[in-house]
Design a protein around this motif. Structure first.
Motif, PDB file in Angstrom:
ATOM      1  N   HIS A  81       0.809  -1.220   0.000  1.00 52.97           N
ATOM      2  CA  HIS A  81       0.000   0.000   0.000  1.00 52.97           C
ATOM      3  C   HIS A  81       0.845   1.274   0.000  1.00 52.97           C
ATOM      4  N   ALA A  82       1.841   1.346   0.884  1.00 57.53           N
ATOM      5  CA  ALA A  82       2.636   2.579   0.981  1.00 57.53           C
ATOM      6  C   ALA A  82       3.350   2.900  -0.329  1.00 57.53           C
ATOM      7  N   ARG A  83       3.744   1.889  -1.049  1.00 61.77           N
ATOM      8  CA  ARG A  83       4.481   2.098  -2.295  1.00 61.77           C
ATOM      9  C   ARG A  83       3.558   2.339  -3.486  1.00 61.77           C
ATOM     10  N   VAL A  84       2.417   1.664  -3.519  1.00 63.88           N
ATOM     11  CA  VAL A  84       1.558   1.674  -4.700  1.00 63.88           C
ATOM     12  C   VAL A  84       0.434   2.707  -4.613  1.00 63.88           C
ATOM     13  N   ALA A  85      -0.053   3.003  -3.421  1.00 65.39           N
ATOM     14  CA  ALA A  85      -1.214   3.896  -3.278  1.00 65.39           C
ATOM     15  C   ALA A  85      -1.006   5.276  -3.912  1.00 65.39           C
ATOM     16  N   PRO A  86       0.158   5.934  -3.747  1.00 62.67           N
ATOM     17  CA  PRO A  86       0.314   7.244  -4.407  1.00 62.67           C
ATOM     18  C   PRO A  86       0.261   7.151  -5.939  1.00 62.67           C
ATOM     19  N   LEU A  87       0.793   6.070  -6.481  1.00 65.57           N
ATOM     20  CA  LEU A  87       0.742   5.889  -7.933  1.00 65.57           C
ATOM     21  C   LEU A  87      -0.677   5.594  -8.386  1.00 65.57           C
ATOM     22  N   ARG A  88      -1.402   4.843  -7.565  1.00 64.19           N
ATOM     23  CA  ARG A  88      -2.805   4.554  -7.865  1.00 64.19           C
ATOM     24  C   ARG A  88      -3.620   5.845  -7.876  1.00 64.19           C
ATOM     25  N   ALA A  89      -3.356   6.733  -6.909  1.00 65.71           N
ATOM     26  CA  ALA A  89      -4.066   8.021  -6.864  1.00 65.71           C
ATOM     27  C   ALA A  89      -3.780   8.841  -8.126  1.00 65.71           C
ATOM     28  N   SER A  90      -2.552   8.787  -8.583  1.00 65.73           N
ATOM     29  CA  SER A  90      -2.189   9.486  -9.816  1.00 65.73           C
ATOM     30  C   SER A  90      -2.932   8.894 -11.013  1.00 65.73           C
ATOM     31  N   ALA A  91      -3.022   7.572 -11.075  1.00 64.78           N
ATOM     32  CA  ALA A  91      -3.752   6.919 -12.168  1.00 64.78           C
ATOM     33  C   ALA A  91      -5.233   7.290 -12.134  1.00 64.78           C
ATOM     34  N   ALA A  92      -5.808   7.416 -10.939  1.00 61.35           N
ATOM     35  CA  ALA A  92      -7.215   7.827 -10.824  1.00 61.35           C
ATOM     36  C   ALA A  92      -7.398   9.252 -11.344  1.00 61.35           C
TER      37      ALA A  92
END
Length: 191
Positions: A81-92
């Motif tokens: 989560h800590a590594r992927v969540a910011p990138l996921r937010a960017s993709a959203a």
């Protein structure tokens, strides 16, 4: 100028205006039919609008597919989560910017966590949505996610030449961000 001269000028001007307006009105036979050139221009404008709408749908679909991949990876590997969540937010944000303004992209919390066995994870839409099963190994899952980010980036890059200027700039930015995501998911971890 005498009074008679001024009146003559006013009458002549009014007559000219009336004649000009008469030439602009229809002959009473109904609405004016567009010329062949106007019809061709209207058909071309409609074709361009359809092509642009299709391009936008393809761009949104590529970004939405990546977003679903992020969600599936987070559901399968909550430790990332800590590594992927910011990138996921960017993709959203990319999905929203590319034209998906009518429906907000749900967060990863809407996807049910899986046991990490590599089975297909539920996507926000409730099905598998075409997202392949996430690997049970976190490192492999990150490599797969990086591949999905590269694929989305490549799809956006391929659409650049067909896009109108403003949308092409947006696609180029989103494609660059996708390439950065791929780097951060793979090489960025080594640094």
């Amino acid at each position: 100028m005498t009074t008679t001269g001024r009146r003559a000028v006013l009458v002549a001007g009014a007559s000219a205006a009336a004649a000009a307006l008469t030439g602009c009105t229809s002959d009473g036979a109904g609405p004016r039919r567009p010329s062949a050139a106007e019809e061709a221009a209207a058909r071309e404008a409609e074709r361009v609008a359809r092509a642009e709408a299709a391009l936008r749908r393809r761009a949104v679909t590529a970004s939405r597919t990546l977003l679903e991949r992020y969600d599936a990876t987070l559901a399968a590997h909550p430790a990332l989560h800590a590594r992927v969540a910011p990138l996921r937010a960017s993709a959203a944000a990319h999905v929203a910017a590319l034209g998906e303004g009518t429906r907000p992209a749900p967060g990863p919390s809407s996807a049910a966590p899986s046991s990490g066995t590599g089975s297909p994870s539920a996507t926000p839409s409730g099905g598998t949505g075409g997202v392949r099963a996430v690997s049970g190994d976190p490192k492999a899952a990150l490599r797969e996610l990086a591949g999905a980010a590269r694929a989305a980036s490549d799809a956006h890059t391929a659409e650049l030449l067909a896009a109108p200027p403003e949308y092409a700039r947006l696609l180029a930015s989103v494609a660059a961000a996708g390439a950065a995501h791929a780097y951060l998911l793979t090489e960025g971890a080594r640094a």
